[in-house]
Design an enzyme around this catalytic site. Sequence first.
Site, PDB file in Angstrom:
ATOM      1  CB  ILE A  19     -33.839 -50.452 -15.268  1.00  0.00           C
ATOM      2  CG1 ILE A  19     -32.323 -50.236 -15.298  1.00  0.00           C
ATOM      3  CG2 ILE A  19     -34.385 -50.289 -13.858  1.00  0.00           C
ATOM      4  CD1 ILE A  19     -31.545 -51.086 -14.342  1.00  0.00           C
ATOM      5  CG  ASP A 148     -31.874 -47.979 -33.969  1.00  0.00           C
ATOM      6  OD1 ASP A 148     -32.025 -46.757 -34.112  1.00  0.00           O
ATOM      7  OD2 ASP A 148     -31.506 -48.518 -32.905  1.00  0.00           O
ATOM      8  CD  GLU A 150     -27.117 -51.919 -36.492  1.00  0.00           C
ATOM      9  OE1 GLU A 150     -27.450 -51.477 -35.379  1.00  0.00           O
ATOM     10  OE2 GLU A 150     -25.954 -51.913 -36.922  1.00  0.00           O
ATOM     11  CE  LYS A 188     -43.186 -28.148 -26.207  1.00  0.00           C
ATOM     12  NZ  LYS A 188     -44.445 -27.437 -26.516  1.00  0.00           N
ATOM     13  N   PRO A 191     -42.200 -36.310 -29.187  1.00  0.00           N
ATOM     14  CG  PRO A 191     -40.158 -35.760 -28.186  1.00  0.00           C
ATOM     15  CD  PRO A 191     -41.606 -35.362 -28.220  1.00  0.00           C
ATOM     16  CD  GLN A 193     -48.372 -36.511 -30.062  1.00  0.00           C
ATOM     17  OE1 GLN A 193     -48.735 -36.263 -31.197  1.00  0.00           O
ATOM     18  NE2 GLN A 193     -48.458 -35.640 -29.084  1.00  0.00           N
ATOM     19  CB  CYS A 381     -10.410 -61.523 -12.962  1.00  0.00           C
ATOM     20  SG  CYS A 381     -10.138 -62.730 -14.271  1.00  0.00           S
ATOM     21  CD  GLU A 405      -3.619 -60.318 -20.474  1.00  0.00           C
ATOM     22  OE1 GLU A 405      -3.811 -60.761 -19.326  1.00  0.00           O
ATOM     23  OE2 GLU A 405      -4.470 -59.661 -21.087  1.00  0.00           O
ATOM     24  NE  ARG A 462      -7.917 -64.979 -24.621  1.00  0.00           N
ATOM     25  CZ  ARG A 462      -8.890 -65.573 -25.306  1.00  0.00           C
ATOM     26  NH1 ARG A 462      -8.956 -66.877 -25.373  1.00  0.00           N
ATOM     27  NH2 ARG A 462      -9.800 -64.861 -25.933  1.00  0.00           N
ATOM     28  CG  HIS A 507     -15.067 -62.056 -13.132  1.00  0.00           C
ATOM     29  ND1 HIS A 507     -14.598 -60.763 -13.206  1.00  0.00           N
ATOM     30  CD2 HIS A 507     -14.373 -62.764 -14.045  1.00  0.00           C
ATOM     31  CE1 HIS A 507     -13.655 -60.692 -14.131  1.00  0.00           C
ATOM     32  NE2 HIS A 507     -13.493 -61.893 -14.651  1.00  0.00           N
ATOM     33  CD  GLU A 509     -16.872 -59.186 -10.833  1.00  0.00           C
ATOM     34  OE1 GLU A 509     -16.362 -59.816  -9.869  1.00  0.00           O
ATOM     35  OE2 GLU A 509     -16.260 -58.945 -11.894  1.00  0.00           O
TER      36      GLU A 509
HETATM   37  N1  GLN Z   1      -6.471 -60.611 -18.812  1.00  0.00           N
HETATM   38  C1  GLN Z   1      -6.515 -61.598 -17.765  1.00  0.00           C
HETATM   39  C2  GLN Z   1      -6.683 -63.003 -18.319  1.00  0.00           C
HETATM   40  O1  GLN Z   1      -7.117 -63.179 -19.438  1.00  0.00           O
HETATM   41  C3  GLN Z   1      -7.609 -61.282 -16.763  1.00  0.00           C
HETATM   42  C4  GLN Z   1      -8.994 -61.377 -17.325  1.00  0.00           C
HETATM   43  C5  GLN Z   1     -10.039 -60.687 -16.492  1.00  0.00           C
HETATM   44  O2  GLN Z   1      -9.725 -59.869 -15.645  1.00  0.00           O
HETATM   45  N2  GLN Z   1     -11.308 -60.980 -16.763  1.00  0.00           N
HETATM   46  O3  GLN Z   1      -6.405 -63.960 -17.657  1.00  0.00           O
END
Ligand code: GLN
Length: 556
Positions: A19, A148, A150, A188, A191, A193, A381, A405, A462, A507, A509
């Site tokens: 962020i 860390d 890594e 404090k 941490p 420092q 999806c 699936e 898929r 998607h 979003e």
């Molecule tokens: N599992 C489903 C597929 O592979 C949906 C994938 C998802 O929701 N991103 O098609």
Amino acid sequence: MTKFVFVTGGVVSSIGKGILAASLGRLLKSRDYSVSILKLDPYINVDPGTMSPFQHGEVFVTEDGAETDLDLGHYERFTDTSMSRLNSVTQGSIYQAVINKERRGDYHGGTVQVIPHITHEIKERIHRVARNSTPDVLITEIGGTVGDIESQPFLEAIRQFRKDVGRNQVLYIHVTLVPWIPSAGEMKTKPTQHSVKELRSIGIQPDILVCRCDRPLPDSLKSKVSEFCDVPVGCVIPAQDVSTIYEVPLRMEEEGLATQVIDLLRLEQRPPQLQKWQSLVECLSNSTRSLEVAIVGKYVRLTDAYLSVIEALRHAAITINSHVNIHWVNSEDLEKDGAETHLQGIHGLVVPGGFGIRGVDGKIKAVEYARSHQIPFLGLCLGMQCSVIEWARNIAQLNPAHSAEFEPQTPNPVINLLPEQEDVVDLGGTMRLGLYPCRILPNTLAAQLYEKEVIYERHRHRYEFNNAYRNLFLETGYVISGTSPDGRLVEIIEYPQHPFFISCQFHPEFHSRPSHPHPLFQGFIKAAQDYTGEPLGTSEIQEDFTPKTPLPANLV
Ligand code: GLN
């Protein structure tokens, strides 16, 4: 010439480096500097695509189809700029590249080592982003915490970076914690420092310290941190907890973060344009009305698994001056208890993406509840695939019906494997990924929401709608309102005998930004508001949704 800012973290993980990096990006962009942000992740996975959401939260998908860390979502949302696959680098991908070169004989018989070969590859990845997008400032966030095992190759690489490109070209910001200790009644600094000491032992002296705290940091402690860590007092920046992440850029502006960064990088000071961002935050913090939206999924124990969905809902709610109250419903609980128990009183339902059969029946029950109770529904999806299965079983009378699936032998695989997936063996990076065009059918809800004939959305799946059942679905009242331009792949479906019932295979979003809420989420939120019976509120944030960055060459 690109300037480089490196953001490291100390004391504990989850301290908000992502962020902070995104907020600095916003502050620089608001001064008309172009910015790109790169995430370096220390784990050995080549990308987070194969990780469980419980381990890692959401997998964010870029337009060019990379499966990346969820911080890239913050970078895009805060800077309103699309990132590419170059903006997400894991240690696994670094080792993979170095080992491939070694197998090809590129090292001419040399012994391949962490220093210089791994560190060289890390530096090359940083330069590659700078070359590719030529930003004024490239911010690089190093995942994990200083100390860390890594992270060490990354820290060594960024230490060398300053020597390679020049002192005034590079800046180190270290984000640490200044905890409140209740038993002592004090904050404090120890941490912090210690963390700075650890960083210095690697050879990095931070230029700016961002101190996370849950209450105001007194001046005396700022001076103490400055004294012990050898950072000027003006560069000790308190970052007190805030109610919404979108407030962080405003608080960081007040604390002078961007001014210090610009000074130290010898850039020109410019006044920031933050009025729009300010009104957005005011909308988010001041809205008194709330909408009750249920998200039914199986990863609800770690809500970061649905980060972009949550943010997209929030962005959309801003446009009607409302606030979204999310009800997290575990789909397995819904399976056991029935939909009524968990969904009564909600104004809208989202079934988001997911994988695997666990909890799928609960999601299907949730879709049925929303459809039969006329509750606004948005399927994303896997959410779309569940709505197809629900329709097949309950309306088209195809019984039994399922997704291949979950039940490969089902007599009615209404959701089937994409043909190009049939021979795929590896799990990593092999789904249908990234931006694809979709043609919208006129006079549909999708057409009304998008106001466009062709849209571009990000995918990660898929399986797909099985065209063998297309006619049956159309005959029984389903509307296929979006398909791939050749008409082959079903991308959006809707049910018109309902106030708002729409699902998509992609998607949406990932495309939503606070200043450009996504039309599907906006439509959903408005429908949820209608469902409450109260009028829509208004807000200054009413922007159109248009792609902010040019489309990738293959799609133009
Ligand atoms: N599992 C489903 C597929 O592979 C949906 C994938 C998802 O929701 N991103 O098609």
